[in-house]
Design a protein around this motif. Structure first.
Motif, PDB file in Angstrom:
ATOM      1  N   ARG A 141       5.325   2.315  -1.546  1.00 20.87           N
ATOM      2  CA  ARG A 141       3.960   2.853  -1.444  1.00 20.87           C
ATOM      3  C   ARG A 141       3.211   2.691  -2.767  1.00 20.87           C
ATOM      4  O   ARG A 141       2.023   2.359  -2.779  1.00 20.87           O
ATOM      5  CB  ARG A 141       4.015   4.322  -1.019  1.00 20.87           C
ATOM      6  CG  ARG A 141       4.587   4.532   0.369  1.00 20.87           C
ATOM      7  CD  ARG A 141       4.453   5.959   0.850  1.00 20.87           C
ATOM      8  NE  ARG A 141       3.064   6.330   1.066  1.00 20.87           N
ATOM      9  CZ  ARG A 141       2.671   7.409   1.716  1.00 20.87           C
ATOM     10  NH1 ARG A 141       3.578   8.233   2.236  1.00 20.87           N
ATOM     11  NH2 ARG A 141       1.398   7.696   1.862  1.00 20.87           N
ATOM     12  N   VAL A 142       3.918   2.922  -3.862  1.00 22.65           N
ATOM     13  CA  VAL A 142       3.296   2.772  -5.181  1.00 22.65           C
ATOM     14  C   VAL A 142       2.929   1.310  -5.426  1.00 22.65           C
ATOM     15  O   VAL A 142       1.847   1.005  -5.947  1.00 22.65           O
ATOM     16  CB  VAL A 142       4.245   3.289  -6.281  1.00 22.65           C
ATOM     17  CG1 VAL A 142       3.711   2.921  -7.668  1.00 22.65           C
ATOM     18  CG2 VAL A 142       4.424   4.798  -6.160  1.00 22.65           C
ATOM     19  N   GLN A 145      -0.191   0.481  -3.593  1.00 19.12           N
ATOM     20  CA  GLN A 145      -1.341   1.104  -4.259  1.00 19.12           C
ATOM     21  C   GLN A 145      -1.720   0.316  -5.512  1.00 19.12           C
ATOM     22  O   GLN A 145      -2.917   0.104  -5.783  1.00 19.12           O
ATOM     23  CB  GLN A 145      -1.018   2.544  -4.619  1.00 19.12           C
ATOM     24  CG  GLN A 145      -2.191   3.316  -5.195  1.00 19.12           C
ATOM     25  CD  GLN A 145      -1.836   4.786  -5.434  1.00 19.12           C
ATOM     26  OE1 GLN A 145      -0.708   5.203  -5.224  1.00 19.12           O
ATOM     27  NE2 GLN A 145      -2.816   5.554  -5.866  1.00 19.12           N
ATOM     28  N   ASP A 146      -0.715  -0.110  -6.278  1.00 14.80           N
ATOM     29  CA  ASP A 146      -0.982  -0.875  -7.499  1.00 14.80           C
ATOM     30  C   ASP A 146      -1.690  -2.191  -7.198  1.00 14.80           C
ATOM     31  O   ASP A 146      -2.478  -2.681  -8.012  1.00 14.80           O
ATOM     32  CB  ASP A 146       0.327  -1.156  -8.246  1.00 14.80           C
ATOM     33  CG  ASP A 146       0.913   0.096  -8.880  1.00 14.80           C
ATOM     34  OD1 ASP A 146       0.179   1.102  -8.990  1.00 14.80           O
ATOM     35  OD2 ASP A 146       2.106   0.073  -9.234  1.00 14.80           O
ATOM     36  N   LYS A 148      -3.710  -2.586  -4.701  1.00 12.55           N
ATOM     37  CA  LYS A 148      -4.922  -2.230  -3.954  1.00 12.55           C
ATOM     38  C   LYS A 148      -4.818  -2.631  -2.474  1.00 12.55           C
ATOM     39  O   LYS A 148      -5.796  -3.075  -1.864  1.00 12.55           O
ATOM     40  CB  LYS A 148      -6.164  -2.850  -4.602  1.00 12.55           C
ATOM     41  CG  LYS A 148      -6.464  -2.286  -5.993  1.00 12.55           C
ATOM     42  CD  LYS A 148      -7.699  -2.907  -6.585  1.00 12.55           C
ATOM     43  CE  LYS A 148      -8.094  -2.208  -7.885  1.00 12.55           C
ATOM     44  NZ  LYS A 148      -7.007  -2.126  -8.881  1.00 12.55           N
ATOM     45  N   ASP A 150      -4.288  -1.194   1.185  1.00 14.00           N
ATOM     46  CA  ASP A 150      -4.388   0.073   1.914  1.00 14.00           C
ATOM     47  C   ASP A 150      -3.200   0.221   2.866  1.00 14.00           C
ATOM     48  O   ASP A 150      -2.806  -0.734   3.541  1.00 14.00           O
ATOM     49  CB  ASP A 150      -5.687   0.129   2.717  1.00 14.00           C
ATOM     50  CG  ASP A 150      -6.914   0.229   1.816  1.00 14.00           C
ATOM     51  OD1 ASP A 150      -6.749   0.632   0.647  1.00 14.00           O
ATOM     52  OD2 ASP A 150      -8.019  -0.114   2.277  1.00 14.00           O
ATOM     53  N   TYR A 151      -2.655   1.433   2.910  1.00 14.58           N
ATOM     54  CA  TYR A 151      -1.502   1.709   3.768  1.00 14.58           C
ATOM     55  C   TYR A 151      -1.867   2.776   4.794  1.00 14.58           C
ATOM     56  O   TYR A 151      -2.417   3.821   4.448  1.00 14.58           O
ATOM     57  CB  TYR A 151      -0.319   2.175   2.918  1.00 14.58           C
ATOM     58  CG  TYR A 151       0.796   2.814   3.717  1.00 14.58           C
ATOM     59  CD1 TYR A 151       1.520   2.070   4.650  1.00 14.58           C
ATOM     60  CD2 TYR A 151       1.133   4.160   3.540  1.00 14.58           C
ATOM     61  CE1 TYR A 151       2.541   2.649   5.383  1.00 14.58           C
ATOM     62  CE2 TYR A 151       2.146   4.747   4.262  1.00 14.58           C
ATOM     63  CZ  TYR A 151       2.853   3.987   5.187  1.00 14.58           C
ATOM     64  OH  TYR A 151       3.857   4.574   5.921  1.00 14.58           O
TER      65      TYR A 151
END
Length: 372
Positions: A141-142, A145-146, A148, A150-151
């Motif tokens: 998940r990180v 996010q890093d 960019k 979207d999850y």
């Protein structure tokens, strides 16, 4: 490879389910306007995540949709797919536990005073394995996010060729649209529904790594690599383990090597029932499971008592083709854009397949030289 993955000449027709009628209008509006994303990946396993990260690196706006239906035993897990949660990672950790036990037993021959028998604590091992898996879930998940990306933790179904409708656990619907959509949903273990009691009393590889208590005396039904891997670490940590083989072990693999594998396992305590098929599983008053099987050669039936029955007989797709409105045909029509891409089953090349697939998208080909 890339050309094979692109599947030129495939055309996709979409049939929206009647239940999605109230969504179609909004979805059509979304599809008619600007896309939410350049790429939408359905499935957060090894191939899907590799594809999403590669597309993000190429400057595309990307989203990942992932959802895990609980197993019949209620087991569920986080982002990362089969490999991270119920496959490669926990399997290797449990094999490591088995190997450590073997080293401890061998240590006495090298002067170490080791008390026998050596007990194994399944609960402690399982907790450590599960905590490591959860750390990997968070790590994925990180990473998204890093980059960019979207999850969305939602279950997706297609509304049209550019739009999916996702539903959360609470029933909330979300519409997402994209120029390109990748299906990378992988597979789940099958239950042999023709065997009485299989679903009610058995487990699969979706459950074995998340058990809180030791499975005890275990019958593994099947001779795939999943079956033999599970039987291997169960025997290795000292559990009474039997493998039921219908025909040959490791079908599709070199049979000389397959024989070496089963011979090695047998020499280390794994028992084999060859040429047998299960007929029934029922629970006894004392809580144990009684399994009835048939010897295919003689037709004779026999029974055995176990604590756990693990089914490792087949894998099913996680995509419901017609139920989700998807219909494919090989008829080629000029001007029809192929907007759906598939990663295929989980293999050792899945990461590369996911990355290569991203590079086959037309608008990414011109950017490949900048990101070799």
């Amino acid at each position: 490879m890339a050309a094979a993955l692109w599947r030129r000449g495939w055309r996709f027709r979409w049939r929206a389910p009647a239940a999605a009628g109230r969504v179609r209008g909004a979805a059509g509006a979304a599809a008619a306007g600007q896309r939410n994303y350049d790429l939408l990946v359905i499935g957060g396993g090894s191939g899907g995540l590799a594809c999403a990260k590669e597309a993000a690196q190429l400057g595309r706006k990307v989203a990942v949709v992932d959802h895990v239906d609980p197993s019949p035993r209620g087991t569920r897990w986080g982002l990362g797919g089969t490999c991270v949660n119920v496959g490669c990672i926990p399997k290797k950790l449990m094999h490591q536990a088995a190997l450590l036990g073997g080293l401890i037993r061998d240590a006495q021959h090298f002067g170490w005073e080791v008390t026998h028998p050596i007990p194994h604590n399944w609960r402690k091992m399982a907790e450590a394995v599960q905590n490591h898996v959860k750390s990997l879930n968070w790590g994925h998940r990180v990473q998204l996010q890093d980059r960019k990306v979207d999850y969305f933790n939602i279950k997706a179904s297609f509304v049209n060729e550019h739009t999916v409708c996702g539903v959360t656990k609470g029933g909330k619907e979300t519409l997402l649209s994209a120029d390109h959509i990748v299906i990378a949903t992988g597979g789940r273990p099958k239950y042999p529904m023709h065997v009485e009691g299989a679903l009610e009393y058995g487990i699969t590889s979706d459950d074995i790594f998340w058990l809180k208590e030791s499975p005890g005396k275990t019958l593994v039904v099947g001779a795939s690599y999943v079956a033999l891997e599970c039987a291997g670490f169960l025997s290795g940590i000292g559990l009474d383990t039997t493998v039921m083989i219908r025909s040959i072990p490791l079908r599709g693999f070199d049979q000389q090597m397959a024989s070496l594998v089963t011979e090695h396992m047998a020499s280390h305590g794994t028992q084999f029932l060859r040429g047998c098929t299960p007929l029934q599983v029922r629970r006894l008053p004392d809580g144990h499971l009684q399994v009835t099987w048939e010897d295919r050669a003689s037709g004779r039936q026999d029974t055995g008592t176990f604590d756990t029955v693990l089914w490792a007989v087949d894998i099913k797709e996680r995509i419901k083709r017609r139920g989700e409105g998807l219909h494919t045909t090989k008829k080629e029509e000029p001007g029809v854009e192929c907007v759906l891409w598939t990663c295929g089953p989980c293999t050792e090349k899945l990461l590369d397949r996911g990355r290569l697939m991203t590079r086959t998208f037309p608008q990414n080909k011109q950017r490949e030289k900048a990101f070799p």
